[in-house]
Motif scaffolding. Structure first.
Motif, mmCIF file in Angstrom:
data_model
loop_
_atom_site.group_PDB
_atom_site.id
_atom_site.type_symbol
_atom_site.label_atom_id
_atom_site.label_comp_id
_atom_site.label_asym_id
_atom_site.label_seq_id
_atom_site.Cartn_x
_atom_site.Cartn_y
_atom_site.Cartn_z
ATOM 1 N N PRO A 46 93.677 6.217 36.828
ATOM 2 C CA PRO A 46 93.654 5.120 35.847
ATOM 3 C C PRO A 46 93.398 5.631 34.429
ATOM 4 O O PRO A 46 92.850 6.717 34.246
ATOM 5 N N SER A 47 93.793 4.835 33.444
ATOM 6 C CA SER A 47 93.523 5.172 32.044
ATOM 7 C C SER A 47 93.701 3.944 31.169
ATOM 8 O O SER A 47 94.603 3.144 31.389
ATOM 9 N N LEU A 48 92.848 3.814 30.187
ATOM 10 C CA LEU A 48 93.034 2.788 29.158
ATOM 11 C C LEU A 48 93.374 3.500 27.840
ATOM 12 O O LEU A 48 94.501 3.440 27.352
ATOM 13 N N ARG A 49 92.394 4.226 27.307
ATOM 14 C CA ARG A 49 92.531 4.869 25.996
ATOM 15 C C ARG A 49 93.686 5.866 25.942
ATOM 16 O O ARG A 49 94.528 5.811 25.053
ATOM 17 N N THR A 50 93.698 6.798 26.890
ATOM 18 C CA THR A 50 94.670 7.897 26.808
ATOM 19 C C THR A 50 96.091 7.350 26.904
ATOM 20 O O THR A 50 96.967 7.709 26.119
ATOM 21 N N ARG A 51 96.286 6.457 27.870
ATOM 22 C CA ARG A 51 97.643 5.937 28.090
ATOM 23 C C ARG A 51 98.120 5.105 26.915
ATOM 24 O O ARG A 51 99.219 5.290 26.395
ATOM 25 N N ARG A 98 98.298 13.060 33.594
ATOM 26 C CA ARG A 98 96.903 12.896 34.040
ATOM 27 C C ARG A 98 96.917 13.023 35.554
ATOM 28 O O ARG A 98 97.565 12.238 36.249
ATOM 29 N N HIS A 125 89.534 17.984 29.877
ATOM 30 C CA HIS A 125 90.069 16.829 29.138
ATOM 31 C C HIS A 125 90.213 17.236 27.662
ATOM 32 O O HIS A 125 89.494 16.756 26.791
ATOM 33 N N GLN A 128 90.720 14.622 24.703
ATOM 34 C CA GLN A 128 89.488 13.918 24.347
ATOM 35 C C GLN A 128 88.658 14.752 23.368
ATOM 36 O O GLN A 128 88.193 14.252 22.343
ATOM 37 N N MET A 221 86.306 10.020 37.859
ATOM 38 C CA MET A 221 87.404 9.497 38.680
ATOM 39 C C MET A 221 87.784 10.504 39.763
ATOM 40 O O MET A 221 87.923 11.687 39.462
ATOM 41 N N CYS A 254 83.083 9.546 25.603
ATOM 42 C CA CYS A 254 84.542 9.409 25.684
ATOM 43 C C CYS A 254 84.964 8.016 26.140
ATOM 44 O O CYS A 254 86.083 7.608 25.893
ATOM 45 N N LEU A 255 84.061 7.291 26.809
ATOM 46 C CA LEU A 255 84.313 5.963 27.393
ATOM 47 C C LEU A 255 85.318 6.096 28.549
ATOM 48 O O LEU A 255 86.180 6.963 28.460
ATOM 49 N N PRO A 256 85.276 5.301 29.589
ATOM 50 C CA PRO A 256 84.395 4.143 29.741
ATOM 51 C C PRO A 256 82.929 4.523 29.964
ATOM 52 O O PRO A 256 82.629 5.515 30.617
ATOM 53 N N ARG A 282 91.591 9.216 19.147
ATOM 54 C CA ARG A 282 92.496 9.667 20.211
ATOM 55 C C ARG A 282 93.943 9.500 19.762
ATOM 56 O O ARG A 282 94.785 10.360 19.985
#
Ligand code: CP
Ligand code: NVA
Length: 295
Positions: A46-51, A98, A125, A128, A221, A254-256, A282
């Motif tokens: 999964p990814s929010l920021r990177t994607r 990823r 990473h 990041q 993860m 880096c979050l989450p 990012r």
């Protein structure tokens, strides 16, 4: 064409250039040098920021994106990594990945004839930490002579910070439980490069007069969710810990984030926290990494 797989693969002036270009584009906007270029993003985790930051960044640079997620694709599942690489290089101009196993990423990158960017593996990473370096530079004006302090687990983000610290001659303190370490290969590498990296369970020693306090999740993860987190509790970043750092210190994550685990809400949302600036960076840095890979 260069890949972007690990910070340690770069010379300091290459990373300096990536950060400077990102800083300039953040202020003045970027060019659209990716026109007619197609970029594939493979995200097995999964990814929010990177994607989202890669997808938006590529669009701002004039390129197009094709996405594969873990439901569509898994390295080595339907066919060999070699065959996958040889097919994909005929369709796209760059591949952002990823995944889990760093060795698979490296194997794939050594076969495929287009640049590959590491968007996180179990090992590292680098995107990041490149963004973190920009954030640190913005806050302190330079990256010279800094004390950096990491608290909690030793994970993929720690690995890339270790590599960045050696490149920039930072004094890096990694405060973690006694039986937690980045692994023998990394310990050997630090010694060989004469890096100034101290592993300690003394959180005060790590935090005192620090320019930058860092932490990340205690369970990454793909890790066993039954991992015992009890031993990480003394390494939580809270206001007491932050009060030991230098007056101008920043807090990055880096979050989450997991409030009341690796960081308290007071610190995450407090005056020293630059986590959302860090997240914005990012976008700027990844556009600059793409430019580096096409140079
Ligand atoms: N920091 C980071 O890489 O976030 P995502 O997992 O949401 O991409
Ligand atoms: N160490 C974390 C970083 C997430 C961006 C993980 O791998 O889950």
């Amino acid at each position: 064409m260069p890949n972007f797989l690990d910070i340690k693969d770069l010379a300091k002036d290459q990373l300096d250039q990536i950060i400077s270009v990102a800083q300039e584009w953040k202020l003045k906007g970027s060019s659209n040098f990716l026109e007619k270029k197609n970029i594939l993003m493979i995200f097995e985790k999964p990814s929010l920021r990177t994607r989202v930051s890669f997808e938006v960044g590529i669009s701002q640079l004039g390129g197009t994106v094709t996405n594969l997620n873990s439901l569509d694709f898994k390295f080595g599942k339907r066919e060999s990594i070699f065959d996958t690489a040889k097919v994909l290089e005929r369709y796209v101009d760059m591949i952002i990945i990823r995944s889990f196993d760093h060795l698979i990423l490296k194997e794939f990158a050594s076969i495929v004839n287009v640049p590959v960017i590491n968007a996180l593996t179990d090992f590292s990473h680098p995107c990041q930490v490149a963004a973190d370096l920009l954030t640190l530079k913005e806050a302190h004006g330079s990256l010279i002579d800094k004390k950096i302090s990491w608290f909690g687990d030793c994970n993929n983000v720690t690995q890339s910070w270790i590599e960045a610290s050696v490149l920039y001659d930072f004094r890096l303190f990694v405060a973690c439980p006694k039986n937690v370490s980045p692994g023998d290969e990394t310990l050997r590498w630090i010694k060989e490069k004469q890096g100034d990296v101290t592993f300690t369970d003394d959180v005060c020693l790590a935090a005192e007069n620090s320019d930058c306090i860092l932490t990340d999740t205690w369970v990454s993860m793909g890790e066993n969710i039954n991992k015992s987190i009890e031993k990480f509790k003394p390494f939580q970043v809270n206001e007491k810990l932050i009060s030991l750092a230098s007056k101008k210190a920043i807090f990055m994550h880096c979050l989450p984030a997991h409030r009341n685990f690796e960081v308290t809400p007071e610190v995450l949302e407090g005056s020293k926290s630059v986590v959302f600036e860090e997240a914005e960076n990012r976008l700027h840095v990844q556009k600059s990494i793409i430019k580096y890979c096409f140079s």
